[in-house]
Design a protein around this motif. Structure first.
Motif, PDB file in Angstrom:
ATOM      1  N   ILE A  42       5.858  -3.947  -8.576  1.00 32.86           N
ATOM      2  CA  ILE A  42       5.693  -2.585  -9.086  1.00 32.86           C
ATOM      3  C   ILE A  42       4.383  -2.436  -9.860  1.00 32.86           C
ATOM      4  N   PRO A  43       4.009  -3.359 -10.752  1.00 36.18           N
ATOM      5  CA  PRO A  43       2.707  -3.210 -11.424  1.00 36.18           C
ATOM      6  C   PRO A  43       1.528  -3.201 -10.449  1.00 36.18           C
ATOM      7  N   GLU A  44       1.592  -4.017  -9.406  1.00 37.51           N
ATOM      8  CA  GLU A  44       0.518  -4.033  -8.416  1.00 37.51           C
ATOM      9  C   GLU A  44       0.477  -2.722  -7.640  1.00 37.51           C
ATOM     10  N   LYS A  45       1.657  -2.213  -7.272  1.00 36.27           N
ATOM     11  CA  LYS A  45       1.701  -0.943  -6.556  1.00 36.27           C
ATOM     12  C   LYS A  45       1.155   0.183  -7.432  1.00 36.27           C
ATOM     13  N   LEU A  46       1.470   0.130  -8.709  1.00 33.51           N
ATOM     14  CA  LEU A  46       1.009   1.175  -9.616  1.00 33.51           C
ATOM     15  C   LEU A  46      -0.512   1.128  -9.766  1.00 33.51           C
ATOM     16  N   GLU A  47      -1.071  -0.077  -9.875  1.00 29.56           N
ATOM     17  CA  GLU A  47      -2.530  -0.179  -9.989  1.00 29.56           C
ATOM     18  C   GLU A  47      -3.201   0.347  -8.730  1.00 29.56           C
ATOM     19  N   LEU A  48      -2.658   0.015  -7.568  1.00 32.04           N
ATOM     20  CA  LEU A  48      -3.251   0.496  -6.332  1.00 32.04           C
ATOM     21  C   LEU A  48      -3.056   2.005  -6.189  1.00 32.04           C
ATOM     22  N   PHE A  49      -1.894   2.524  -6.605  1.00 33.44           N
ATOM     23  CA  PHE A  49      -1.654   3.967  -6.579  1.00 33.44           C
ATOM     24  C   PHE A  49      -2.709   4.700  -7.403  1.00 33.44           C
ATOM     25  N   ASN A  50      -2.955   4.221  -8.608  1.00 33.93           N
ATOM     26  CA  ASN A  50      -3.947   4.861  -9.475  1.00 33.93           C
ATOM     27  C   ASN A  50      -5.342   4.793  -8.865  1.00 33.93           C
ATOM     28  N   THR A  51      -5.624   3.703  -8.159  1.00 38.05           N
ATOM     29  CA  THR A  51      -6.919   3.578  -7.486  1.00 38.05           C
ATOM     30  C   THR A  51      -7.042   4.587  -6.354  1.00 38.05           C
ATOM     31  N   LEU A  52      -5.961   4.771  -5.593  1.00 35.74           N
ATOM     32  CA  LEU A  52      -5.969   5.743  -4.497  1.00 35.74           C
ATOM     33  C   LEU A  52      -6.172   7.158  -5.033  1.00 35.74           C
ATOM     34  N   THR A  95      12.955  -2.324  -5.017  1.00 32.67           N
ATOM     35  CA  THR A  95      11.577  -2.200  -5.500  1.00 32.67           C
ATOM     36  C   THR A  95      10.964  -0.884  -5.048  1.00 32.67           C
ATOM     37  N   GLU A  96      11.174  -0.528  -3.789  1.00 33.40           N
ATOM     38  CA  GLU A  96      10.650   0.735  -3.277  1.00 33.40           C
ATOM     39  C   GLU A  96      11.281   1.921  -4.008  1.00 33.40           C
ATOM     40  N   PHE A  97      12.584   1.869  -4.195  1.00 35.38           N
ATOM     41  CA  PHE A  97      13.300   2.944  -4.887  1.00 35.38           C
ATOM     42  C   PHE A  97      12.822   3.051  -6.335  1.00 35.38           C
ATOM     43  N   ASN A  98      12.761   1.927  -7.024  1.00 34.81           N
ATOM     44  CA  ASN A  98      12.429   1.935  -8.454  1.00 34.81           C
ATOM     45  C   ASN A  98      10.976   2.336  -8.703  1.00 34.81           C
ATOM     46  N   PHE A  99      10.104   2.005  -7.779  1.00 34.81           N
ATOM     47  CA  PHE A  99       8.711   2.405  -7.949  1.00 34.81           C
ATOM     48  C   PHE A  99       8.579   3.928  -7.909  1.00 34.81           C
ATOM     49  N   LEU A 100       9.262   4.553  -6.964  1.00 32.12           N
ATOM     50  CA  LEU A 100       9.212   6.011  -6.890  1.00 32.12           C
ATOM     51  C   LEU A 100       9.825   6.640  -8.139  1.00 32.12           C
ATOM     52  N   ARG A 101      10.936   6.078  -8.611  1.00 30.38           N
ATOM     53  CA  ARG A 101      11.563   6.626  -9.823  1.00 30.38           C
ATOM     54  C   ARG A 101      10.615   6.488 -11.023  1.00 30.38           C
ATOM     55  N   LYS A 102       9.901   5.393 -11.093  1.00 28.18           N
ATOM     56  CA  LYS A 102       8.950   5.197 -12.192  1.00 28.18           C
ATOM     57  C   LYS A 102       7.864   6.271 -12.157  1.00 28.18           C
ATOM     58  N   LEU A 103       7.324   6.528 -10.970  1.00 34.51           N
ATOM     59  CA  LEU A 103       6.289   7.546 -10.836  1.00 34.51           C
ATOM     60  C   LEU A 103       6.780   8.911 -11.296  1.00 34.51           C
ATOM     61  N   ILE A 104       8.023   9.235 -10.929  1.00 36.70           N
ATOM     62  CA  ILE A 104       8.564  10.555 -11.256  1.00 36.70           C
ATOM     63  C   ILE A 104       8.965  10.641 -12.727  1.00 36.70           C
ATOM     64  N   ASN A 108       6.141  10.594 -15.192  1.00 44.00           N
ATOM     65  CA  ASN A 108       5.158  11.657 -14.931  1.00 44.00           C
ATOM     66  C   ASN A 108       3.785  11.075 -14.582  1.00 44.00           C
ATOM     67  N   LEU A 109       3.770  10.139 -13.651  1.00 44.89           N
ATOM     68  CA  LEU A 109       2.538   9.434 -13.282  1.00 44.89           C
ATOM     69  C   LEU A 109       1.852  10.020 -12.050  1.00 44.89           C
ATOM     70  N   ILE A 110       2.447  11.075 -11.493  1.00 42.62           N
ATOM     71  CA  ILE A 110       1.876  11.689 -10.295  1.00 42.62           C
ATOM     72  C   ILE A 110       1.056  12.904 -10.714  1.00 42.62           C
ATOM     73  N   LYS A 146      14.642  12.799  -6.663  1.00 39.11           N
ATOM     74  CA  LYS A 146      15.175  13.769  -7.621  1.00 39.11           C
ATOM     75  C   LYS A 146      14.181  14.004  -8.765  1.00 39.11           C
ATOM     76  N   GLY A 147      13.826  15.256  -8.961  1.00 44.78           N
ATOM     77  CA  GLY A 147      12.912  15.620 -10.037  1.00 44.78           C
ATOM     78  C   GLY A 147      11.445  15.610  -9.654  1.00 44.78           C
ATOM     79  N   VAL A 148      11.126  15.254  -8.422  1.00 45.57           N
ATOM     80  CA  VAL A 148       9.728  15.227  -8.008  1.00 45.57           C
ATOM     81  C   VAL A 148       9.199  16.656  -7.914  1.00 45.57           C
ATOM     82  N   LYS A 149       7.921  16.836  -8.219  1.00 48.78           N
ATOM     83  CA  LYS A 149       7.331  18.171  -8.142  1.00 48.78           C
ATOM     84  C   LYS A 149       6.990  18.534  -6.697  1.00 48.78           C
ATOM     85  N   SER A 150       6.364  17.594  -5.982  1.00 47.29           N
ATOM     86  CA  SER A 150       5.938  17.862  -4.615  1.00 47.29           C
ATOM     87  C   SER A 150       6.025  16.574  -3.809  1.00 47.29           C
TER      88      SER A 150
END
Length: 557
Positions: free
Chosen positions: A48-58, A76-85, A88-90, A115-119
Motif C-alpha cells: 500500500i505505501p508503494e502504491k500510494l507513492e506511485l499514485f501520487n507520482t501519476l 490489499t486492493e480493497f484497502n488501498f482504495l478505501r485509504k484513498l477515499i 481524501n487523497l484523491i 462507497k463515498g468516492v466522489k468520482s
C-alpha cells in the motif's frame, strides 16, 4: 521451424479506410493502469505505501484517470482504495478507475470499496473471443453476451444507488480479447451493454477495445478500431479506448495507428510494465507526440525522478535502451554520430537555429525531460574524433582545434580498444593530459625570462632547459615569446620542425582561470603534423608549454 502450426490473422474488410490519411494532432484522454494491470504483472505486487507513492507520482505527471486496482481481488486492493477515499487523497480533478469481471459477487464487492468516492469509473469486462468462448468458458456467443448484459445491469443498479449517495459513477466496458474477437460480435455485445447503460453526450460510456494479445500487425488493429468507431451507434455518446499489449513488440505502433483510426482514450503503464511482454508504454507514446510538436498533456520534464520512483515502487528496472528513459538513449558511441551531435550542439549554443530542435541523431532535447548533455557522448573503441573533443570541451573546457581532433580522437579510441572498455570522462581527461598536455619527457623548461624591446615584435628570451636530462641555457630573439624560443632551439641545434598552427583560450572565466594553448609542429620532409598542449595561469607560459609538449611528442614519434 513449424510455421504450419500457426495461421494467418483475420483481415478486416475496410477498403475505404481513412486512418492512413490521418495524423495525431492532439493528446488522447490518458488512463494509467500501473496500479492494477501493471501491479498484477509484478513478481512481488506493490504494498500500500508503494502504491500510494506511485499514485501520487501519476497525479503529479498529470493523469486525470487512474486505475487504482481490482478491489474485489484481494484485501490489499480493497484497502488501498478505501485509504484513498477515507483519507481524501484523491484530487478533485482526478477520477479513479476500478476493474471487475462481470460476476455479481465481484461487482458488489467493488461498489462496497467505492462507497463515498466522489468520482469513479467502473471498468467491467468479460472475455469474448472464440478461443476464450471455446476453451475457457465452453459457452456460446449468446451465453457470453448474457454475461456482459447481466454485469452491466448490476453495475447500472449499484451505480444508481451510489449516485443517490453523492458519487458520480461512469462506466467502462471491455470485450476482453477484442483483438481476437469477430468484429460483428464485438459490436453486438458492446451495443447490448450500451443500451443498458444509456449514455449521454455529457456522460459518455467508455468502450475499451483491448488488444489483449497481439495477433496482428498494427495496421490491422487500426482497421479494427476504425471499423468499430464507424459502426457503433450514437458515436457522440461513446469514448473509444485503446489498451494494447506488446506480444509482437508493436504496442506503441498499434496505439498510434489506433489513435489515427479514431480512438479517444488510451490506457497504459509507465515504461510498459505488464503481463508477458508488457502493456503500452505511455511515456513513449506521449513523448513521441511531443517530438512531433503535439502537447501530450502529461508532464515528463522530470523523467529521471519518475523512473527512480517507478523502479523503487515496482522493483523493476528500465532497460538502458528503453525509449527516452533508458541510460543510453541520449548516448552516441559511433564517431560519425558523435561528430554530428557535437556540430548540432555547437550551433544551438551559438543561437543560430532558432527555436526548432535540429540536432542530428537526437529526436528531442534531453533537457526537456530532465536529462543532461553530459551523457550524450561516451567513448569506446567505436567512437570518433568529434566525440572525444565534445567530452573534453563540455566536461572540462578544452576547446581543442578542429585540426587536432583526429590526433586526440585516434589516441583515445586506440586506448579504449586496447583496454576493451568504455572510457569515462575522467579517464579521457587523464589520458589527454598524459599524452598531450605539459609533456616534459625529452625537453623541459626549468625557468625562463622574457624581455621586450621598444618594438612590440622585439622579444628576447633566455631559458634554462633540460634536454635528455642534461641542463643547458638557451637564448634568442623573435617577434614573440614562442618565436623567440623556437629560434633559441635552432641556435642550440635542437630545431627539426616548423610551427604549423597555434591557438589559445581561457579555461573557465574570471581572473583566476587557466589558459590552454595548442601548437602543431610539422615535419618539413614528410608534412606530418604533431600536436601538443600547454596549460598554465600565464598565457605566455601556456604557449611555451604547448610548444615543448608538441616537441616532445614530435621527437618521440
Amino acid at each position: 521451424m513449424n510455421n504450419k502450426k500457426y495461421k494467418l490473422a483475420t483481415w478486416v474488410s475496410l477498403p475505404d479506410r481513412q486512418w492512413p490519411n490521418k495524423v495525431i494532432e492532439k493528446a488522447p484522454i490518458w488512463c494509467s493502469v500501473d496500479l492494477r494491470d501493471g501491479n498484477q504483472a509484478l513478481a512481488v505486487p506493490m504494498s500500500i505505501p508503494e502504491k500510494l507513492e506511485l499514485f501520487n507520482t501519476l497525479v503529479k505527471i498529470g493523469f486525470k484517470e487512474i486505475e487504482v486496482g481490482f478491489p474485489a481481488a484481494s484485501d490489499t486492493e480493497f484497502n488501498f482504495l478505501r485509504k484513498l477515499i477515507e483519507e481524501n487523497l484523491i484530487p478533485q480533478d482526478v477520477c479513479v478507475q476500478v476493474l471487475t469481471q462481470s460476476r455479481e459477487p465481484l461487482i458488489r464487492k467493488t461498489f462496497e470499496a467505492l462507497k463515498g468516492v466522489k468520482s469513479a469509473i467502473v471498468h467491467l469486462y468479460n472475455s469474448t473471443s472464440p478461443r476464450q468462448r471455446k476453451i475457457t468458458f465452453n459457452k456460446s456467443r449468446d451465453e457470453i453476451k448474457q454475461i456482459a448484459i447481466d454485469g452491466a445491469k448490476l453495475v447500472r443498479k449499484f451505480a444508481d444507488d451510489a449516485e443517490a449517495d453523492g458519487s458520480h459513477i461512469r462506466m467502462e466496458y471491455s470485450p476482453e480479447s477484442f483483438s481476437d474477437t469477430e468484429l460483428d460480435y464485438a459490436l453486438e455485445i458492446c451495443e447490448a451493454v450500451k443500451e443498458i447503460w444509456k449514455p449521454t453526450v455529457e456522460n459518455k460510456i467508455i468502450i475499451n477495445l483491448p488488444e489483449t494479445v497481439q495477433y496482428t500487425t498494427p495496421n490491422i488493429h487500426a482497421d479494427q478500431i476504425e471499423w468499430m468507431s464507424r459502426n457503433i451507434s450514437e458515436r457522440e455518446k461513446v469514448l473509444i479506448s485503446l489498451h494494447t499489449h506488446n506480444d509482437r513488440g508493436t504496442g506503441v505502433a498499434a496505439t498510434e495507428l489506433g489513435l489515427m483510426a479514431g480512438a479517444d482514450r488510451v490506457e497504459g503503464t509507465l515504461f510498459g510494465n505488464g503481463e508477458r511482454t508488457g502493456n503500452l508504454d505511455v511515456v513513449t507514446v506521449a513523448l513521441n507526440m511531443l517530438a512531433q510538436g503535439v502537447e501530450p498533456n502529461l508532464d515528463f520534464s522530470h523523467l529521471p525522478e519518475i523512473r527512480s520512483i517507478y523502479e523503487r515502487c515496482t522493483h523493476m528496472e528500465v532497460p538502458p535502451r528503453q525509449p527516452y528513459a533508458g541510460d543510453l538513449v541520449f548516448t552516441a558511441f559511433s564517431g560519425s554520430h558523435q561528430d554530428a551531435i557535437k556540430k548540432g550542439m555547437d550551433i544551438r549554443r551559438k543561437s543560430e537555429c532558432g527555436d526548432v530542435w535540429e540536432v542530428p541523431y537526437l529526436l528531442i532535447d534531453p533537457e526537456d525531460i530532465g536529462r543532461d548533455y553530459e551523457a550524450i557522448i561516451r567513448i569506446n573503441s567505436q567512437s570518433g574524433k568529434g566525440g572525444v573533443a565534445y567530452v573534453l570541451e563540455t566536461e572540462y573546457g578544452y576547446d581543442i582545434p578542429k585540426a587536432m581532433h583526429p590526433e586526440v580522437g585516434n589516441f583515445i579510441n586506440d586506448t579504449a580498444d586496447r583496454l576493451g572498455k568504455e572510457l569515462s570522462p575522467e579517464e579521457i581527461l587523464h589520458l589527454f593530459k598524459d599524452e598531450f598536455v605539459n609533456r616534459v619527457d625529452l625537453l623541459k623548461i626549468n625557468s625562463y625570462k622574457i624581455s621586450y624591446g621598444e618594438n612590440s615584435e622585439d622579444v628576447s628570451i633566455s631559458a634554462k632547459v633540460s634536454y635528455k636530462g642534461a641542463d643547458m641555457e638557451i637564448s634568442a630573439k623573435g617577434n614573440g615569446p614562442i618565436n623567440a624560443f623556437v629560434n633559441a632551439l635552432e641556435i642550440a641545434g635542437l630545431k627539426n620542425f616548423k610551427i604549423a598552427d597555434y591557438r589559445s583560450h581561457a579555461i573557465g572565466s574570471g581572473s583566476a582561470s587557466d589558459s590552454a594553448a595548442y601548437i602543431s609542429l610539422i615535419n618539413p620532409e614528410t608534412s606530418i603534423t604533431t600536436w601538443g598542449a600547454g596549460v598554465d595561469s600565464n598565457i605566455e607560459y601556456a604557449g611555451l608549454k604547448a610548444l615543448v609538449s608538441a616537441y616532445n611528442r614530435y621527437n618521440k614519434a
